[in-house]
Design a protein around this motif. Sequence first.
Motif, PDB file in Angstrom:
ATOM      1  N   ILE A 125      -5.213   9.943  -2.160  1.00 24.07           N
ATOM      2  CA  ILE A 125      -3.799   9.289  -2.711  1.00 24.07           C
ATOM      3  C   ILE A 125      -4.406   8.792  -4.265  1.00 24.07           C
ATOM      4  O   ILE A 125      -3.461   9.418  -5.085  1.00 24.07           O
ATOM      5  N   THR A 126      -5.511   8.322  -3.984  1.00 24.42           N
ATOM      6  CA  THR A 126      -5.209   7.840  -5.447  1.00 24.42           C
ATOM      7  C   THR A 126      -6.035   8.374  -6.697  1.00 24.42           C
ATOM      8  O   THR A 126      -6.160   8.250  -7.597  1.00 24.42           O
TER       9      THR A 126
ATOM     10  N   ILE B  86      -9.377  -0.506  -3.359  1.00 25.76           N
ATOM     11  CA  ILE B  86      -8.406   0.833  -3.503  1.00 25.76           C
ATOM     12  C   ILE B  86      -7.114   0.583  -3.993  1.00 25.76           C
ATOM     13  O   ILE B  86      -6.730   1.186  -4.620  1.00 25.76           O
ATOM     14  N   VAL B  87      -6.887  -0.206  -2.572  1.00 21.75           N
ATOM     15  CA  VAL B  87      -4.657  -1.022  -3.518  1.00 21.75           C
ATOM     16  C   VAL B  87      -4.823  -1.581  -4.516  1.00 21.75           C
ATOM     17  O   VAL B  87      -3.942  -1.336  -5.323  1.00 21.75           O
ATOM     18  N   ARG B  88      -5.791  -2.533  -4.642  1.00 21.15           N
ATOM     19  CA  ARG B  88      -6.153  -3.260  -5.963  1.00 21.15           C
ATOM     20  C   ARG B  88      -5.768  -2.596  -7.617  1.00 21.15           C
ATOM     21  O   ARG B  88      -5.266  -2.653  -8.340  1.00 21.15           O
ATOM     22  N   ASP B  89      -6.485  -1.369  -7.166  1.00 18.60           N
ATOM     23  CA  ASP B  89      -7.217  -0.682  -8.089  1.00 18.60           C
ATOM     24  C   ASP B  89      -5.665   0.590  -8.751  1.00 18.60           C
ATOM     25  O   ASP B  89      -4.908   0.847  -9.492  1.00 18.60           O
ATOM     26  N   ALA B  90      -4.927   0.597  -7.775  1.00 18.24           N
ATOM     27  CA  ALA B  90      -4.290   1.421  -7.660  1.00 18.24           C
ATOM     28  C   ALA B  90      -2.961   0.725  -8.524  1.00 18.24           C
ATOM     29  O   ALA B  90      -1.610   1.433  -9.266  1.00 18.24           O
TER      30      ALA B  90
ATOM     31  N   ALA C  88       3.782   0.325  -6.380  1.00 18.64           N
ATOM     32  CA  ALA C  88       4.505  -1.582  -6.256  1.00 18.64           C
ATOM     33  C   ALA C  88       4.642  -1.771  -4.448  1.00 18.64           C
ATOM     34  O   ALA C  88       4.905  -0.882  -3.625  1.00 18.64           O
ATOM     35  N   LEU C  89       4.368  -2.388  -3.323  1.00 16.60           N
ATOM     36  CA  LEU C  89       4.227  -2.740  -2.066  1.00 16.60           C
ATOM     37  C   LEU C  89       5.647  -3.838  -2.140  1.00 16.60           C
ATOM     38  O   LEU C  89       5.265  -5.285  -2.686  1.00 16.60           O
ATOM     39  N   PHE C  90       5.895  -3.444  -0.656  1.00 17.82           N
ATOM     40  CA  PHE C  90       7.366  -4.003  -0.222  1.00 17.82           C
ATOM     41  C   PHE C  90       7.579  -4.500   1.388  1.00 17.82           C
ATOM     42  O   PHE C  90       7.511  -3.625   1.549  1.00 17.82           O
ATOM     43  N   ARG C  91       7.922  -5.426   1.776  1.00 19.99           N
ATOM     44  CA  ARG C  91       7.877  -5.571   3.295  1.00 19.99           C
ATOM     45  C   ARG C  91       9.226  -5.340   2.814  1.00 19.99           C
ATOM     46  O   ARG C  91      10.291  -5.182   4.215  1.00 19.99           O
TER      47      ARG C  91
END
Length: 99
Positions: free
Chosen positions: A31-32, A71-75, A85-88
């Motif tokens: 993905i990234t 990976i997530v931190r870089d994205a 951004a990540l959301f609940r």
Amino acid sequence: MLRAAQFYGTTHLLLDIRRRDTSSPEAATWITEVWLPEAVEAMEPARLRIAYFMSATRDQLMRTSPALQPIVRDAIARVHSYEIALFRDEGEAVRWLAA
């Protein structure tokens, strides 16, 4: 998904991944490193914004897995030509996209 975004002329995407299988480092890397660069190029000059709406379990995994965390931190870092951004909470995700 990218073709639909191009067809409708939108660069703000809400991805509901609450029921997806657990992410793998390979999928996150694809993905990234492959999909996002292609999506950014396809949507230029507009800035691509993607809100990931996910379950608490998936969010915890994405933020704490030793394989996924970098990976997530870089994205989600603000140094790219896109924003993620990540959301609940779906409402928070929609407000972020609309801002």
